[in-house]
Design a protein around this motif. Structure first.
Motif, PDB file in Angstrom:
ATOM      1  N   SER A 109      15.602  -7.934 -30.563  1.00 12.26           N
ATOM      2  CA  SER A 109      15.884  -7.283 -31.846  1.00 12.26           C
ATOM      3  C   SER A 109      17.083  -6.322 -31.783  1.00 12.26           C
ATOM      4  CB  SER A 109      14.648  -6.522 -32.326  1.00 12.26           C
ATOM      5  OG  SER A 109      14.380  -5.445 -31.436  1.00 12.26           O
ATOM      6  N   ILE A 110      17.593  -6.049 -30.590  1.00  9.50           N
ATOM      7  CA  ILE A 110      18.725  -5.133 -30.441  1.00  9.50           C
ATOM      8  C   ILE A 110      20.011  -5.872 -30.796  1.00  9.50           C
ATOM      9  CG2 ILE A 110      20.078  -3.739 -28.830  1.00  9.50           C
ATOM     10  CD1 ILE A 110      17.421  -2.456 -29.253  1.00  9.50           C
ATOM     11  N   ASN A 111      20.732  -5.356 -31.792  1.00  7.27           N
ATOM     12  CA  ASN A 111      21.974  -5.962 -32.243  1.00  7.27           C
ATOM     13  C   ASN A 111      23.144  -5.110 -31.747  1.00  7.27           C
ATOM     14  OD1 ASN A 111      24.231  -6.874 -33.636  1.00  7.27           O
ATOM     15  ND2 ASN A 111      23.073  -7.322 -35.494  1.00  7.27           N
ATOM     16  N   TYR A 112      23.736  -5.489 -30.625  1.00  4.81           N
ATOM     17  CA  TYR A 112      24.826  -4.707 -30.044  1.00  4.81           C
ATOM     18  C   TYR A 112      26.161  -5.014 -30.714  1.00  4.81           C
ATOM     19  CZ  TYR A 112      25.845  -8.923 -27.381  1.00  4.81           C
ATOM     20  OH  TYR A 112      26.145 -10.194 -27.027  1.00  4.81           O
ATOM     21  N   SER A 113      26.228  -6.045 -31.572  1.00  2.00           N
ATOM     22  CA  SER A 113      27.467  -6.325 -32.306  1.00  2.00           C
ATOM     23  C   SER A 113      27.619  -5.376 -33.485  1.00  2.00           C
ATOM     24  CB  SER A 113      27.481  -7.774 -32.802  1.00  2.00           C
ATOM     25  OG  SER A 113      27.492  -8.653 -31.707  1.00  2.00           O
ATOM     26  N   THR A 114      26.581  -5.254 -34.295  1.00  2.00           N
ATOM     27  CA  THR A 114      26.606  -4.314 -35.423  1.00  2.00           C
ATOM     28  C   THR A 114      26.514  -2.884 -34.918  1.00  2.00           C
ATOM     29  OG1 THR A 114      25.566  -5.937 -36.859  1.00  2.00           O
ATOM     30  CG2 THR A 114      25.437  -3.634 -37.552  1.00  2.00           C
ATOM     31  N   ASN A 115      25.620  -2.649 -34.002  1.00  2.00           N
ATOM     32  CA  ASN A 115      25.426  -1.321 -33.406  1.00  2.00           C
ATOM     33  C   ASN A 115      26.216  -1.270 -32.100  1.00  2.00           C
ATOM     34  OD1 ASN A 115      23.572  -0.306 -35.393  1.00  2.00           O
ATOM     35  ND2 ASN A 115      22.124  -1.781 -34.582  1.00  2.00           N
ATOM     36  N   ASN A 116      27.534  -1.194 -32.229  1.00  2.00           N
ATOM     37  CA  ASN A 116      28.409  -1.341 -31.072  1.00  2.00           C
ATOM     38  C   ASN A 116      28.742  -0.027 -30.366  1.00  2.00           C
ATOM     39  OD1 ASN A 116      30.071  -0.369 -33.145  1.00  2.00           O
ATOM     40  ND2 ASN A 116      31.861  -1.425 -32.344  1.00  2.00           N
ATOM     41  N   ARG A 117      28.122   1.054 -30.762  1.00  2.00           N
ATOM     42  CA  ARG A 117      28.341   2.331 -30.083  1.00  2.00           C
ATOM     43  C   ARG A 117      27.115   2.676 -29.250  1.00  2.00           C
ATOM     44  NH1 ARG A 117      32.797   5.316 -32.322  1.00  2.00           N
ATOM     45  NH2 ARG A 117      33.701   4.035 -33.970  1.00  2.00           N
ATOM     46  N   VAL A 118      27.351   2.913 -27.979  1.00  2.00           N
ATOM     47  CA  VAL A 118      26.295   3.341 -27.073  1.00  2.00           C
ATOM     48  C   VAL A 118      26.332   4.868 -27.086  1.00  2.00           C
ATOM     49  CG1 VAL A 118      25.393   3.273 -24.720  1.00  2.00           C
ATOM     50  CG2 VAL A 118      26.620   1.285 -25.653  1.00  2.00           C
ATOM     51  N   LEU A 119      25.274   5.476 -27.597  1.00  2.00           N
ATOM     52  CA  LEU A 119      25.215   6.928 -27.724  1.00  2.00           C
ATOM     53  C   LEU A 119      24.266   7.516 -26.687  1.00  2.00           C
ATOM     54  CD1 LEU A 119      24.786   7.279 -31.611  1.00  2.00           C
ATOM     55  CD2 LEU A 119      26.908   7.002 -30.302  1.00  2.00           C
ATOM     56  N   ILE A 120      24.681   8.593 -26.064  1.00  2.00           N
ATOM     57  CA  ILE A 120      23.774   9.412 -25.253  1.00  2.00           C
ATOM     58  C   ILE A 120      23.432  10.582 -26.162  1.00  2.00           C
ATOM     59  CG2 ILE A 120      23.440  10.685 -23.103  1.00  2.00           C
ATOM     60  CD1 ILE A 120      24.041   7.594 -22.840  1.00  2.00           C
ATOM     61  N   TRP A 121      22.202  10.591 -26.640  1.00  2.00           N
ATOM     62  CA  TRP A 121      21.801  11.485 -27.717  1.00  2.00           C
ATOM     63  C   TRP A 121      20.655  12.390 -27.273  1.00  2.00           C
ATOM     64  CZ3 TRP A 121      24.188  11.920 -32.358  1.00  2.00           C
ATOM     65  CH2 TRP A 121      23.562  12.682 -33.331  1.00  2.00           C
ATOM     66  N   CYS A 122      20.809  13.688 -27.509  1.00  2.00           N
ATOM     67  CA  CYS A 122      19.727  14.652 -27.275  1.00  2.00           C
ATOM     68  C   CYS A 122      18.919  14.739 -28.559  1.00  2.00           C
ATOM     69  CB  CYS A 122      20.298  16.013 -26.902  1.00  2.00           C
ATOM     70  SG  CYS A 122      19.026  17.292 -26.795  1.00  2.00           S
ATOM     71  N   GLU A 123      17.734  14.138 -28.532  1.00  2.00           N
ATOM     72  CA  GLU A 123      16.919  14.091 -29.741  1.00  2.00           C
ATOM     73  C   GLU A 123      16.396  15.477 -30.130  1.00  2.00           C
ATOM     74  OE1 GLU A 123      13.938  11.080 -31.933  1.00  2.00           O
ATOM     75  OE2 GLU A 123      13.714  11.241 -29.773  1.00  2.00           O
TER      76      GLU A 123
END
Length: 135
Positions: A109-123
């Motif tokens: 289900s992970i769409n790396y084409s549409t969601n092409n930014r890899v974020l390191i996020w502090c929730e």
């Protein structure tokens, strides 16, 4: 006074035995065909290294972090998003380490084409530590 010293010593011993989940990682990385790659840029914290989407022999997509480094922080996540503000995103998982080489299996289900930014996020604090734009 001796009870205080004993209590402090006990806490120091316990905390010294507790290994952080965000230490260095040097996993054996999977092999396959690279389908996308990027270099990390810093957000609010210095972040560096590279990330690749790799298709392995079984046809599964893997997200590989190589020579990765960022600052430690609370509740760091790996997200894929269409932009850096993370208004929408797909969570890959908790950040495995603040430095080193490691990977994640990307679910179907992970769409790396549409969601092409890899974020390191502090929730906890809604802070972007660093990002990479897959191409």
């Amino acid at each position: 006074m001796s009870k205080f010293i004993l209590a402090v010593s006990f806490l120091v011993i316990l905390s010294g035995c507790k290994k952080s989940a965000l230490d260095n990682a040097n996993e054996m990385l999977p092999t396959g065909t690279i389908v996308s790659s990027a270099t990390f840029s810093s957000g609010s914290h210095t972040t560096s290294g590279s990330v690749k989407v790799l298709r392995d022999a079984a046809g599964k997509n893997q997200l590989l972090f190589e020579n990765f480094r960022t600052d430690n922080g609370p509740d760091l996540r790996v997200w894929l998003a269409p932009n850096n503000n993370a208004s929408t995103y797909q969570e890959v998982g908790l950040l495995k380490a603040i430095s080193g080489n490691f990977s994640y299996e990307l679910g179907a289900s992970i769409n790396y084409s549409t969601n092409n930014r890899v974020l390191i996020w502090c929730e906890d604090f809604s802070v972007l530590f660093g990002f990479a734009v897959l191409q």
